[in-house]
Design a protein around this motif. Structure first.
Motif, PDB file in Angstrom:
ATOM      1  N   PRO A  69       0.823  -1.211   0.000  1.00  0.00           N
ATOM      2  CA  PRO A  69       0.000   0.000   0.000  1.00  0.00           C
ATOM      3  C   PRO A  69       0.858   1.262   0.000  1.00  0.00           C
ATOM      4  CG  PRO A  69      -0.030  -1.036   2.163  1.00  0.00           C
ATOM      5  CD  PRO A  69       0.676  -1.984   1.247  1.00  0.00           C
ATOM      6  N   GLY A  70       0.366   2.289  -0.689  1.00  0.00           N
ATOM      7  CA  GLY A  70       1.062   3.569  -0.712  1.00  0.00           C
ATOM      8  C   GLY A  70       0.746   4.396   0.519  1.00  0.00           C
ATOM      9  N   ASP A  71       1.617   5.333   0.844  1.00  0.00           N
ATOM     10  CA  ASP A  71       1.453   6.193   2.010  1.00  0.00           C
ATOM     11  C   ASP A  71       0.435   7.296   1.705  1.00  0.00           C
ATOM     12  OD1 ASP A  71       1.669   7.678   4.299  1.00  0.00           O
ATOM     13  OD2 ASP A  71       3.727   8.342   3.958  1.00  0.00           O
ATOM     14  N   THR A  72      -0.690   7.286   2.407  1.00  0.00           N
ATOM     15  CA  THR A  72      -1.745   8.280   2.178  1.00  0.00           C
ATOM     16  C   THR A  72      -1.734   9.389   3.221  1.00  0.00           C
ATOM     17  OG1 THR A  72      -3.330   6.932   3.433  1.00  0.00           O
ATOM     18  CG2 THR A  72      -3.216   6.579   1.046  1.00  0.00           C
ATOM     19  N   GLN A  73      -0.680   9.446   4.028  1.00  0.00           N
ATOM     20  CA  GLN A  73      -0.582  10.495   5.040  1.00  0.00           C
ATOM     21  C   GLN A  73      -0.056  11.779   4.394  1.00  0.00           C
ATOM     22  OE1 GLN A  73      -1.744   9.998   8.262  1.00  0.00           O
ATOM     23  NE2 GLN A  73      -2.445   8.094   7.298  1.00  0.00           N
ATOM     24  N   ASN A  74      -0.891  12.412   3.620  1.00  0.00           N
ATOM     25  CA  ASN A  74      -0.542  13.659   2.948  1.00  0.00           C
ATOM     26  C   ASN A  74      -1.773  14.548   2.854  1.00  0.00           C
ATOM     27  OD1 ASN A  74      -2.005  12.775   0.490  1.00  0.00           O
ATOM     28  ND2 ASN A  74      -0.295  11.338   0.294  1.00  0.00           N
ATOM     29  N   LEU A  75      -1.638  15.716   2.266  1.00  0.00           N
ATOM     30  CA  LEU A  75      -2.723  16.699   2.263  1.00  0.00           C
ATOM     31  C   LEU A  75      -3.958  16.246   1.488  1.00  0.00           C
ATOM     32  CD1 LEU A  75      -0.687  20.018   1.828  1.00  0.00           C
ATOM     33  CD2 LEU A  75      -1.764  19.136   3.912  1.00  0.00           C
ATOM     34  N   SER A  97       0.357   0.421 -19.408  1.00  0.00           N
ATOM     35  CA  SER A  97       0.961   0.620 -18.085  1.00  0.00           C
ATOM     36  C   SER A  97      -0.136   0.402 -17.046  1.00  0.00           C
ATOM     37  CB  SER A  97       1.579   2.017 -17.953  1.00  0.00           C
ATOM     38  OG  SER A  97       0.611   3.025 -18.196  1.00  0.00           O
ATOM     39  N   ILE A  98       0.253   0.412 -15.772  1.00  0.00           N
ATOM     40  CA  ILE A  98      -0.708   0.145 -14.707  1.00  0.00           C
ATOM     41  C   ILE A  98      -0.340   0.974 -13.484  1.00  0.00           C
ATOM     42  CG2 ILE A  98       0.583  -1.814 -13.744  1.00  0.00           C
ATOM     43  CD1 ILE A  98      -2.145  -3.230 -13.355  1.00  0.00           C
ATOM     44  N   VAL A  99      -1.351   1.313 -12.680  1.00  0.00           N
ATOM     45  CA  VAL A  99      -1.103   2.055 -11.443  1.00  0.00           C
ATOM     46  C   VAL A  99      -1.954   1.459 -10.328  1.00  0.00           C
ATOM     47  CG1 VAL A  99      -0.596   4.218 -12.654  1.00  0.00           C
ATOM     48  CG2 VAL A  99      -2.919   3.785 -11.844  1.00  0.00           C
ATOM     49  N   ARG A 100      -1.448   1.594  -9.114  1.00  0.00           N
ATOM     50  CA  ARG A 100      -2.237   1.298  -7.924  1.00  0.00           C
ATOM     51  C   ARG A 100      -2.510   2.627  -7.236  1.00  0.00           C
ATOM     52  NH1 ARG A 100      -1.614  -2.811  -2.823  1.00  0.00           N
ATOM     53  NH2 ARG A 100      -2.654  -1.461  -1.288  1.00  0.00           N
ATOM     54  N   VAL A 101      -3.762   2.822  -6.793  1.00  0.00           N
ATOM     55  CA  VAL A 101      -4.122   4.045  -6.081  1.00  0.00           C
ATOM     56  C   VAL A 101      -4.687   3.675  -4.718  1.00  0.00           C
ATOM     57  CG1 VAL A 101      -5.266   6.278  -6.221  1.00  0.00           C
ATOM     58  CG2 VAL A 101      -4.779   5.015  -8.329  1.00  0.00           C
ATOM     59  N   ASP A 102      -4.086   4.223  -3.658  1.00  0.00           N
ATOM     60  CA  ASP A 102      -4.567   4.033  -2.294  1.00  0.00           C
ATOM     61  C   ASP A 102      -5.217   5.316  -1.797  1.00  0.00           C
ATOM     62  OD1 ASP A 102      -3.417   1.304  -1.130  1.00  0.00           O
ATOM     63  OD2 ASP A 102      -1.903   2.159  -2.465  1.00  0.00           O
ATOM     64  N   TYR A 103      -6.302   5.162  -1.043  1.00  0.00           N
ATOM     65  CA  TYR A 103      -7.046   6.317  -0.540  1.00  0.00           C
ATOM     66  C   TYR A 103      -7.291   6.159   0.957  1.00  0.00           C
ATOM     67  CZ  TYR A 103      -8.425   6.244  -5.501  1.00  0.00           C
ATOM     68  OH  TYR A 103      -8.434   6.166  -6.865  1.00  0.00           O
ATOM     69  N   ALA A 104      -6.989   7.192   1.717  1.00  0.00           N
ATOM     70  CA  ALA A 104      -7.429   7.251   3.105  1.00  0.00           C
ATOM     71  C   ALA A 104      -8.920   7.604   3.091  1.00  0.00           C
ATOM     72  CB  ALA A 104      -6.640   8.322   3.855  1.00  0.00           C
ATOM     73  N   PRO A 105      -9.626   7.442   4.207  1.00  0.00           N
ATOM     74  CA  PRO A 105     -11.017   7.887   4.246  1.00  0.00           C
ATOM     75  C   PRO A 105     -11.126   9.349   3.819  1.00  0.00           C
ATOM     76  CG  PRO A 105     -10.527   6.584   6.181  1.00  0.00           C
ATOM     77  CD  PRO A 105      -9.217   6.790   5.470  1.00  0.00           C
ATOM     78  N   TYR A 106     -11.987   9.610   2.840  1.00  0.00           N
ATOM     79  CA  TYR A 106     -12.213  10.943   2.261  1.00  0.00           C
ATOM     80  C   TYR A 106     -10.988  11.478   1.519  1.00  0.00           C
ATOM     81  CZ  TYR A 106     -15.985  10.317   5.562  1.00  0.00           C
ATOM     82  OH  TYR A 106     -17.040   9.773   6.262  1.00  0.00           O
ATOM     83  N   GLY A 107     -10.098  10.581   1.158  1.00  0.00           N
ATOM     84  CA  GLY A 107      -8.962  10.979   0.332  1.00  0.00           C
ATOM     85  C   GLY A 107      -9.384  11.139  -1.124  1.00  0.00           C
ATOM     86  N   VAL A 108      -8.638  11.952  -1.863  1.00  0.00           N
ATOM     87  CA  VAL A 108      -8.989  12.231  -3.250  1.00  0.00           C
ATOM     88  C   VAL A 108      -7.761  12.122  -4.154  1.00  0.00           C
ATOM     89  CG1 VAL A 108      -8.694  14.735  -2.922  1.00  0.00           C
ATOM     90  CG2 VAL A 108     -10.073  13.896  -4.826  1.00  0.00           C
ATOM     91  N   GLN A 162     -10.968  10.764  -8.592  1.00  0.00           N
ATOM     92  CA  GLN A 162     -11.614   9.751  -7.745  1.00  0.00           C
ATOM     93  C   GLN A 162     -11.596  10.262  -6.307  1.00  0.00           C
ATOM     94  OE1 GLN A 162      -8.356   7.998  -9.003  1.00  0.00           O
ATOM     95  NE2 GLN A 162      -9.203   8.319 -11.043  1.00  0.00           N
ATOM     96  N   TYR A 163     -12.702  10.019  -5.590  1.00  0.00           N
ATOM     97  CA  TYR A 163     -12.841  10.506  -4.214  1.00  0.00           C
ATOM     98  C   TYR A 163     -13.403   9.389  -3.340  1.00  0.00           C
ATOM     99  CZ  TYR A 163     -14.684  13.349  -0.330  1.00  0.00           C
ATOM    100  OH  TYR A 163     -14.969  13.862   0.914  1.00  0.00           O
ATOM    101  N   ASN A 164     -12.707   9.089  -2.245  1.00  0.00           N
ATOM    102  CA  ASN A 164     -13.145   8.054  -1.321  1.00  0.00           C
ATOM    103  C   ASN A 164     -14.251   8.605  -0.420  1.00  0.00           C
ATOM    104  OD1 ASN A 164     -13.462   5.929   0.421  1.00  0.00           O
ATOM    105  ND2 ASN A 164     -11.407   6.016   1.291  1.00  0.00           N
ATOM    106  N   ILE A 165     -15.481   8.158  -0.646  1.00  0.00           N
ATOM    107  CA  ILE A 165     -16.610   8.653   0.152  1.00  0.00           C
ATOM    108  C   ILE A 165     -16.919   7.718   1.321  1.00  0.00           C
ATOM    109  CG2 ILE A 165     -17.622   9.936  -1.757  1.00  0.00           C
ATOM    110  CD1 ILE A 165     -19.574   7.643  -2.190  1.00  0.00           C
ATOM    111  N   GLY A 166     -16.089   6.680   1.488  1.00  0.00           N
ATOM    112  CA  GLY A 166     -16.313   5.733   2.571  1.00  0.00           C
ATOM    113  C   GLY A 166     -15.574   6.108   3.842  1.00  0.00           C
TER     114      GLY A 166
END
Length: 221
Positions: A69-75, A97-108, A162-166
């Motif tokens: 998992p990527g570090d989501t501790q950012n703004l 190509s391919i990417v993985r996207v990790d989201y914190a709660p309410y991350g965008v 993309q926006y994490n609404i969970g």
């Protein structure tokens, strides 16, 4: 006589079609490419030099790393792990190509553009609000709430997000139709350019007070 003329016309049309096909410019894999006469100061474009096929091994077509998992501790509360030709040389000339996207709660994953690729996006965990906007003058907004296993497509060159609404973390995988799709993040590009864009231009473009623009530029520099 008529058959001969028809044959010559057909040959001419085939030659014209062949010329047009050979004259078509492929999509560049870099943002800029200035012509230069001295090859000593030149760089290879649209991919990398090819490894000798006789020296190619299975490891050249293998990449390990998307499980982490990527570090989501950012703004913005998200992290994008890229797997393009820069990280995975085996993608050279394949146009993918391919990417993985990790989201914190309410991350965008903030509004951005891929100038050289369309994208097919799959949610692995969580609930995401996604969307894209079409080009001028319609500016049609297409949006959908995605859950685990859902798939959404973003057309090439269009603004999307993309926006994490969970309330929990979310993870997604996206495949792109270029080995080096490029990314233009709207906020960073607009307010964080080097050197900065004249704030008077941005103030008029966004219908903002100049002080607001200068504040935003300071945030992104």
């Amino acid at each position: 006589m008529k058959k001969s003329v028809s044959f010559l016309v057909a040959v001419a049309l085939m030659q014209l079609a062949s010329f047009l096909a050979s004259a078509f410019d492929p999509s560049p894999l870099q943002d800029i490419c200035v012509g230069i006469n001295d090859p000593k100061n030149a760089v290879f474009v649209n991919g990398k030099f090819c490894k000798d096929p006789n020296l190619t091994v299975a490891e050249d077509f293998f990449y390990r790393g998307l499980k982490n998992p990527g570090d989501t501790q950012n703004l913005v509360g998200s992290n994008v792990t890229l797997v393009t030709i820069e990280q995975f040389p085996g993608l050279n000339t394949l146009g993918i190509s391919i990417v993985r996207v990790d989201y914190a709660p309410y991350g965008v994953n903030t509004p951005h553009i891929h100038p050289r690729a369309a994208e097919i996006f799959t949610v692995l965990e969580g609930t995401l609000l996604v969307g894209f906007v079409t080009s001028n003058p319609e500016h049609r907004f297409f949006s959908k709430v995605l859950n685990k296993g859902d798939v959404f497509a973003f057309p090439q060159g269009l603004l999307h997000f993309q926006y994490n609404i969970g309330h929990t973390n979310a993870v997604a995988i996206a495949a792109l139709s270029s080995q080096f799709p490029g990314v233009i993040t709207i906020a960073n590009t607009t307010f964080g350019s080097n050197p900065p864009i004249n704030p008077d231009i941005l103030a008029k473009s966004f219908q903002l007070d100049k002080k607001v623009v200068q504040y935003l530029q300071a945030r992104f520099q």
